[in-house]
Every structure is written in structure tokens, then in C-alpha cells.
Design a protein around this motif. Structure first.
Motif, short mmCIF file in Angstrom:
data_model
loop_
_atom_site.label_atom_id
_atom_site.label_comp_id
_atom_site.label_asym_id
_atom_site.label_seq_id
_atom_site.Cartn_x
_atom_site.Cartn_y
_atom_site.Cartn_z
N VAL A 25 0.88 -1.13 0.00
CA VAL A 25 0.08 0.05 -0.04
C VAL A 25 0.87 1.18 0.18
CG1 VAL A 25 -1.69 1.28 1.21
CG2 VAL A 25 -1.96 -1.09 1.16
N LEU A 26 1.73 1.43 1.06
CA LEU A 26 2.72 2.50 1.20
C LEU A 26 3.70 2.49 0.22
CD1 LEU A 26 2.36 3.59 4.76
CD2 LEU A 26 0.86 3.98 2.72
N GLY A 27 4.33 1.28 0.02
CA GLY A 27 5.49 1.30 -1.32
C GLY A 27 6.83 1.09 -0.59
N MET A 28 6.96 0.75 0.72
CA MET A 28 8.13 0.97 1.19
C MET A 28 8.85 -0.33 0.92
SD MET A 28 7.35 2.25 5.13
CE MET A 28 6.63 3.84 5.30
N GLN A 29 10.21 -0.56 1.21
CA GLN A 29 11.02 -1.65 0.61
C GLN A 29 11.19 -2.74 1.92
OE1 GLN A 29 15.00 -0.84 -0.49
NE2 GLN A 29 15.41 -2.84 -1.26
N GLN A 89 -4.29 5.53 -4.72
CA GLN A 89 -3.61 4.32 -4.37
C GLN A 89 -4.12 3.49 -3.17
OE1 GLN A 89 -1.26 2.44 -5.91
NE2 GLN A 89 -0.21 1.33 -4.11
N LEU A 90 -4.78 4.42 -2.16
CA LEU A 90 -5.21 3.88 -0.97
C LEU A 90 -6.66 3.36 -1.50
CD1 LEU A 90 -4.70 7.04 1.37
CD2 LEU A 90 -3.70 4.61 1.54
N GLN A 91 -7.48 4.08 -2.37
CA GLN A 91 -8.56 3.55 -2.75
C GLN A 91 -8.37 2.12 -3.63
OE1 GLN A 91 -10.23 7.05 -4.93
NE2 GLN A 91 -10.91 7.68 -3.01
N THR A 92 -7.40 2.09 -4.30
CA THR A 92 -7.17 0.80 -4.99
C THR A 92 -7.00 -0.24 -4.09
OG1 THR A 92 -6.23 1.91 -6.72
CG2 THR A 92 -5.51 -0.40 -6.51
N HIS A 93 -6.54 -0.19 -2.80
CA HIS A 93 -6.15 -1.09 -1.79
C HIS A 93 -7.22 -1.07 -0.90
CE1 HIS A 93 -2.25 -2.41 -3.12
NE2 HIS A 93 -1.78 -1.26 -3.42
N HIS A 94 -8.30 -0.35 -0.89
CA HIS A 94 -9.46 -0.31 -0.21
C HIS A 94 -9.16 -0.02 1.29
CE1 HIS A 94 -11.53 -2.52 -3.35
NE2 HIS A 94 -10.80 -3.36 -3.48
N ILE A 95 -8.44 1.18 1.41
CA ILE A 95 -7.79 1.47 2.71
C ILE A 95 -8.82 2.68 2.89
CG2 ILE A 95 -6.21 2.84 3.89
CD1 ILE A 95 -5.52 -0.21 3.24
N ALA A 96 -9.73 2.99 3.86
CA ALA A 96 -10.70 3.92 4.15
C ALA A 96 -9.89 5.11 4.68
CB ALA A 96 -11.58 3.43 5.23
#
Length: 130
Positions: A25-29, A89-96
Motif C-alpha cells: 500500500v505505502l510502497g516501502m521496501q 492508491q489507497l482506494q485501489t487497496h480499499h484503505i478507508a
């Protein structure tokens, strides 16, 4: 005396959900390394020149906080994309989105932020400088 934050430690109750949130979701490594007392395999999420080391509830490494608790953090991250793209991006992952976009004050000026929760209930503020 203090130059910058190097890393912080997040305690999670659900390692797989935590890993998904911070990496997908946040793209961290995701980084695995050897550390702790005694030295054991560890997990961290890297971004820029910082990282979040992960402790799993009940399996924390020494030394540790006095009361390591999932869901006790309130973190603000400055994003590398326009905030509108972050929201998509948040919406794509269904993050409210709990709140925002709203204007707040960051370390060096005004920011626009959205607030979400990670799987442990930590409050995550995602922001861009105005």
C-alpha cells in the motif's frame, strides 16, 4: 545535538497484514537483516534514508520499549507523489480515509494530509507540503 531520525520500531499483532500495508500500500521496501539480542533474523520497511524496524507482539527483541503495544503510534509521512495520486492508491487497496484532505502543520511548514489506519490501528498521516 540530534541530526535526524534513523529508524523507529513498530510492534504489530499481525505480521503479514502489517507487511502488506507498508510494502504494497505505502510502497516501502522490505528488508531482512540480522540484529537484536541475541542476534536473530529481523524485518524492516525502508523508505528514503529511514526505516521502520518491526517487532511482532509477544516476540519482541531486546532491548525493547517498556510497553510495546500494537496500535500506539501516530506517524506522519511526507509522500513522493501528489496527494491525489496517494488517495487513488489507497482506494485501489480499499484503505478507508479517516480524515482529509485537511491542512496541518508539518516540521517545516503547512502540509495537506489524509489520515488512515494501518492493520494494527496506528494512525498514519500521509502528507504533502503546500
Amino acid at each position: 545535538m540530534i541530526k535526524h531520525l534513523d529508524h523507529l520500531v513498530l510492534t504489530t499483532a499481525n505480521l503479514s497484514a502489517c507487511t502488506y500495508f507498508y510494502t504494497e500500500v505505502l510502497g516501502m521496501q522490505k528488508e531482512e537483516f540480522i540484529g537484536g539480542t541475541p542476534p536473530v533474523k529481523r524485518l524492516a520497511f525502508k523508505f528514503g534514508f529511514q526505516k521502520i524496524n518491526i517487532h511482532e507482539k509477544g516476540k519482541e527483541f531486546l532491548p525493547k520499549a517498556t510497553l510495546p503495544t500494537p496500535g500506539a503510534l501516530d506517524l506522519c509521512f511526507i509522500v513522493s507523489l501528489p496527494l491525489a495520486d496517494v488517495v487513488a492508491q489507497l482506494q485501489t487497496h480499499h484503505i478507508a480515509i479517516e480524515e482529509g484532505p485537511v491542512t496541518r502543520t508539518g516540521a517545516v511548514g503547512k502540509i495537506t494530509s489524509v489520515y488512515v489506519r494501518d492493520p494494527d490501528g496506528n494512525l498514519i498521516e500521509l502528507s504533502e507540503y503546500d
